[in-house]
Design a protein around this motif. Structure first.
Motif, mmCIF file in Angstrom:
data_model
loop_
_atom_site.group_PDB
_atom_site.id
_atom_site.type_symbol
_atom_site.label_atom_id
_atom_site.label_comp_id
_atom_site.label_asym_id
_atom_site.label_seq_id
_atom_site.Cartn_x
_atom_site.Cartn_y
_atom_site.Cartn_z
ATOM 1 N N TRP A 59 0.846 -1.190 0.000
ATOM 2 C CA TRP A 59 0.000 0.000 0.000
ATOM 3 C C TRP A 59 0.882 1.241 0.000
ATOM 4 O O TRP A 59 2.071 1.200 0.342
ATOM 5 C CB TRP A 59 -0.937 -0.005 1.206
ATOM 6 N N GLY A 60 0.298 2.378 -0.396
ATOM 7 C CA GLY A 60 1.051 3.623 -0.422
ATOM 8 C C GLY A 60 0.151 4.808 -0.711
ATOM 9 O O GLY A 60 -1.060 4.665 -0.907
ATOM 10 N N ASP A 61 0.756 5.984 -0.749
ATOM 11 C CA ASP A 61 0.045 7.228 -1.015
ATOM 12 C C ASP A 61 0.449 7.777 -2.377
ATOM 13 O O ASP A 61 1.359 7.266 -3.030
ATOM 14 C CB ASP A 61 0.356 8.264 0.069
ATOM 15 N N SER A 62 -0.207 8.833 -2.786
ATOM 16 C CA SER A 62 0.091 9.456 -4.065
ATOM 17 C C SER A 62 1.474 10.107 -4.034
ATOM 18 O O SER A 62 2.044 10.368 -2.979
ATOM 19 C CB SER A 62 -0.972 10.504 -4.402
ATOM 20 N N VAL A 63 1.989 10.393 -5.199
ATOM 21 C CA VAL A 63 3.312 10.984 -5.351
ATOM 22 C C VAL A 63 3.310 12.424 -4.840
ATOM 23 O O VAL A 63 2.333 13.159 -5.009
ATOM 24 C CB VAL A 63 3.731 10.941 -6.830
ATOM 25 N N ILE A 99 3.581 -6.145 3.322
ATOM 26 C CA ILE A 99 3.726 -7.348 4.140
ATOM 27 C C ILE A 99 3.835 -8.502 3.155
ATOM 28 O O ILE A 99 2.927 -8.719 2.337
ATOM 29 C CB ILE A 99 2.525 -7.560 5.074
ATOM 30 N N LEU A 100 4.947 -9.243 3.201
ATOM 31 C CA LEU A 100 5.242 -10.264 2.205
ATOM 32 C C LEU A 100 5.571 -11.587 2.885
ATOM 33 O O LEU A 100 6.261 -11.613 3.908
ATOM 34 C CB LEU A 100 6.424 -9.832 1.330
ATOM 35 N N GLN A 101 5.086 -12.655 2.297
ATOM 36 C CA GLN A 101 5.347 -13.992 2.834
ATOM 37 C C GLN A 101 5.761 -14.908 1.695
ATOM 38 O O GLN A 101 5.117 -14.929 0.640
ATOM 39 C CB GLN A 101 4.095 -14.543 3.516
ATOM 40 N N GLY A 102 6.854 -15.654 1.890
ATOM 41 C CA GLY A 102 7.354 -16.564 0.863
ATOM 42 C C GLY A 102 7.545 -17.963 1.402
ATOM 43 O O GLY A 102 7.882 -18.151 2.586
ATOM 44 N N GLN A 128 8.131 -4.444 4.717
ATOM 45 C CA GLN A 128 9.013 -3.637 3.874
ATOM 46 C C GLN A 128 8.543 -2.186 3.816
ATOM 47 O O GLN A 128 7.339 -1.913 3.714
ATOM 48 C CB GLN A 128 9.067 -4.195 2.452
ATOM 49 N N ALA A 129 9.483 -1.267 3.866
ATOM 50 C CA ALA A 129 9.233 0.153 3.593
ATOM 51 C C ALA A 129 10.171 0.568 2.471
ATOM 52 O O ALA A 129 11.369 0.251 2.515
ATOM 53 C CB ALA A 129 9.472 1.003 4.829
ATOM 54 N N LYS A 130 9.625 1.262 1.458
ATOM 55 C CA LYS A 130 10.429 1.599 0.280
ATOM 56 C C LYS A 130 10.189 3.041 -0.132
ATOM 57 O O LYS A 130 9.050 3.465 -0.358
ATOM 58 C CB LYS A 130 10.072 0.664 -0.877
ATOM 59 N N LEU A 131 11.277 3.810 -0.246
ATOM 60 C CA LEU A 131 11.240 5.196 -0.694
ATOM 61 C C LEU A 131 11.752 5.280 -2.122
ATOM 62 O O LEU A 131 12.751 4.640 -2.475
ATOM 63 C CB LEU A 131 12.124 6.067 0.207
ATOM 64 N N ARG A 132 11.064 6.096 -2.951
ATOM 65 C CA ARG A 132 11.491 6.314 -4.330
ATOM 66 C C ARG A 132 11.664 7.802 -4.599
ATOM 67 O O ARG A 132 10.901 8.621 -4.100
ATOM 68 C CB ARG A 132 10.461 5.769 -5.324
ATOM 69 N N SER A 141 15.855 4.209 -5.477
ATOM 70 C CA SER A 141 15.008 3.782 -4.361
ATOM 71 C C SER A 141 15.880 3.257 -3.235
ATOM 72 O O SER A 141 17.041 2.867 -3.436
ATOM 73 C CB SER A 141 14.003 2.710 -4.798
ATOM 74 N N LEU A 142 15.310 3.244 -2.054
ATOM 75 C CA LEU A 142 15.972 2.720 -0.864
ATOM 76 C C LEU A 142 14.913 1.988 -0.057
ATOM 77 O O LEU A 142 13.857 2.548 0.240
ATOM 78 C CB LEU A 142 16.583 3.853 -0.043
ATOM 79 N N ALA A 143 15.181 0.722 0.284
ATOM 80 C CA ALA A 143 14.179 -0.099 0.956
ATOM 81 C C ALA A 143 14.775 -0.809 2.158
ATOM 82 O O ALA A 143 15.959 -1.164 2.180
ATOM 83 C CB ALA A 143 13.588 -1.125 -0.007
ATOM 84 N N LEU A 144 13.940 -1.024 3.162
ATOM 85 C CA LEU A 144 14.298 -1.776 4.354
ATOM 86 C C LEU A 144 13.324 -2.930 4.510
ATOM 87 O O LEU A 144 12.102 -2.732 4.479
ATOM 88 C CB LEU A 144 14.244 -0.880 5.590
ATOM 89 N N ASN A 145 13.866 -4.140 4.667
ATOM 90 C CA ASN A 145 13.062 -5.335 4.911
ATOM 91 C C ASN A 145 13.406 -5.893 6.282
ATOM 92 O O ASN A 145 14.580 -6.118 6.590
ATOM 93 C CB ASN A 145 13.348 -6.406 3.850
ATOM 94 N N LEU A 146 12.386 -6.108 7.099
ATOM 95 C CA LEU A 146 12.551 -6.695 8.425
ATOM 96 C C LEU A 146 11.578 -7.855 8.559
ATOM 97 O O LEU A 146 10.433 -7.763 8.105
ATOM 98 C CB LEU A 146 12.268 -5.660 9.521
#
Length: 341
Positions: A59-63, A99-102, A128-132, A141-146
């Motif tokens: 999910w996310g918000d507008s640019v 939120i991701l599950q593998g 995950q949080a991802k900035l573009r 982009s820069l992303a953090l996965n925990l």
């Protein structure tokens, strides 16, 4: 008479203001997206092992037009404020979460015993949080996965539900899965779009160079690739190009336009993998593992559409072997459905 004219003017202002507000409210400012991946979606020789299933919600918000305008938690702002993503008011910015599950399984799903010559059973659950940031056909982009790997990921339970729905075999060896371990990954992407060619007023083609690098006990790797696209709305969607099918995000999720858009895309990617916990096993405990193949490559293709508030995407990937002695091909697909509101 003057009172009547004044009353009409007031009514007109109220109606005009309401119409303008309605028009503003009509423009979507948020999006959500469900993601489903399965190796049964593979175009050639679909299987039910390796990277078996993946589910997620993003999910996310507008640019927005400046780094300071991004609506994000204070700790993410503090961690990214000093990074290359912060270009002030240059370009456009977006932030997304997921939120991701593998679920990863060996080739023989009917054996309860440990299969020492095949990949481990492994489940991963990630936030995950991802900035573009992007401008002038260049995106970063820069992303953090925990998250966690092991029984706490609930991968076994999710796969059981999915396999019951699609009438697939129920894997019997989950008792041999990796132990619980907290995992993280920091990843960076760089993309340069070039070779744009307009075919009609609405349809164009482009080519993009893509590179990425990531570091963490979840996975550490670096690689680059090329993506060719044909379709509409390419100028607004290049920033979200990713040459892999895994956890694919619909590029139209970042567009506020509610019209119809479509694209076809083809990608080639190669990289070097230093570590992958789903193959190397637990970092701090003894566990089953296989010999990782560091050099890996893949080809992917797919399509995406956006019609009104709804969007769909389907992509399929075929890759080289990920570990020594791999029996089945790396071959899976991803589908997603998004909604703008």
């Amino acid at each position: 008479m003057q009172k009547h004219i004044l009353l009409l003017n007031i009514c007109g202002l109220v109606l005009f203001g309401h119409a303008a507000a309605s028009e503003t409210e009509f423009k979507p400012s948020h999006w959500g997206q469900f993601i489903f991946e399965n190796d049964a979606f593979g175009v050639l020789e679909p299987t039910d092992d390796g990277y078996s299933n993946g589910v997620g919600y993003a999910w996310g918000d507008s640019v927005v037009q400046g780094f300071d305008d991004i609506d994000m938690p204070a700790w993410i702002r503090a961690a990214s404020d000093w990074s290359y993503i912060n270009q002030g008011n240059e370009g456009q910015y977006s932030i997304s979460y997921a939120i991701l599950q593998g679920m990863y399984t060996p080739s023989d799903l009917d054996t309860e015993q440990l299969l020492t010559d095949d990949r481990p059973y492994a489940g991963v659950l990630l936030w995950q949080a991802k900035l573009r940031q992007y401008d002038d056909n260049v995106a970063t982009s820069l992303a953090l996965n925990l998250g966690v790997v092991g029984p706490a990921s609930l991968a076994q339970q999710t796969q059981g539900v999915i396999h019951a729905i699609i009438d697939a075999r129920d894997p019997q060896g989950w008792d041999n899965q990796l132990e619980n371990e907290a995992v993280f990954r920091i990843e960076s992407e760089y993309l340069h779009r070039f070779g744009q060619l307009a075919l009609t007023d609405n349809v164009a083609t482009d080519v993009s160079f893509y590179s990425q690098a990531g570091l963490g006990n979840l996975r550490s790797d670096a690689g680059f690739g090329l993506t060719f696209r044909i379709g509409s709305g390419l100028n607004e969607t290049y920033a979200s190009i990713n040459p892999t099918a895994s956890h694919s995000a619909n590029p139209y999720a970042y567009m506020s336009d509610k019209g119809f858009n479509w694209m076809l895309f083809f990608s080639a990617y190669g990289g070097y993998v230093l570590n992958d916990i789903t193959l190397d096993g637990n970092t701090f405990k003894d566990s089953h593992s296989v010999e990782l193949i560091n050099e890996q490559g893949q080809l992917s293709m797919g399509f995406a559409m956006r019609w009104g508030s709804w969007g769909i995407l389907f992509s399929t990937l075929r890759g080289s072997d990920h570990f020594e002695g791999q029996i089945s091909d790396t071959n899976y697909g991803a589908a997603s459905i998004s909604y703008h509101y």
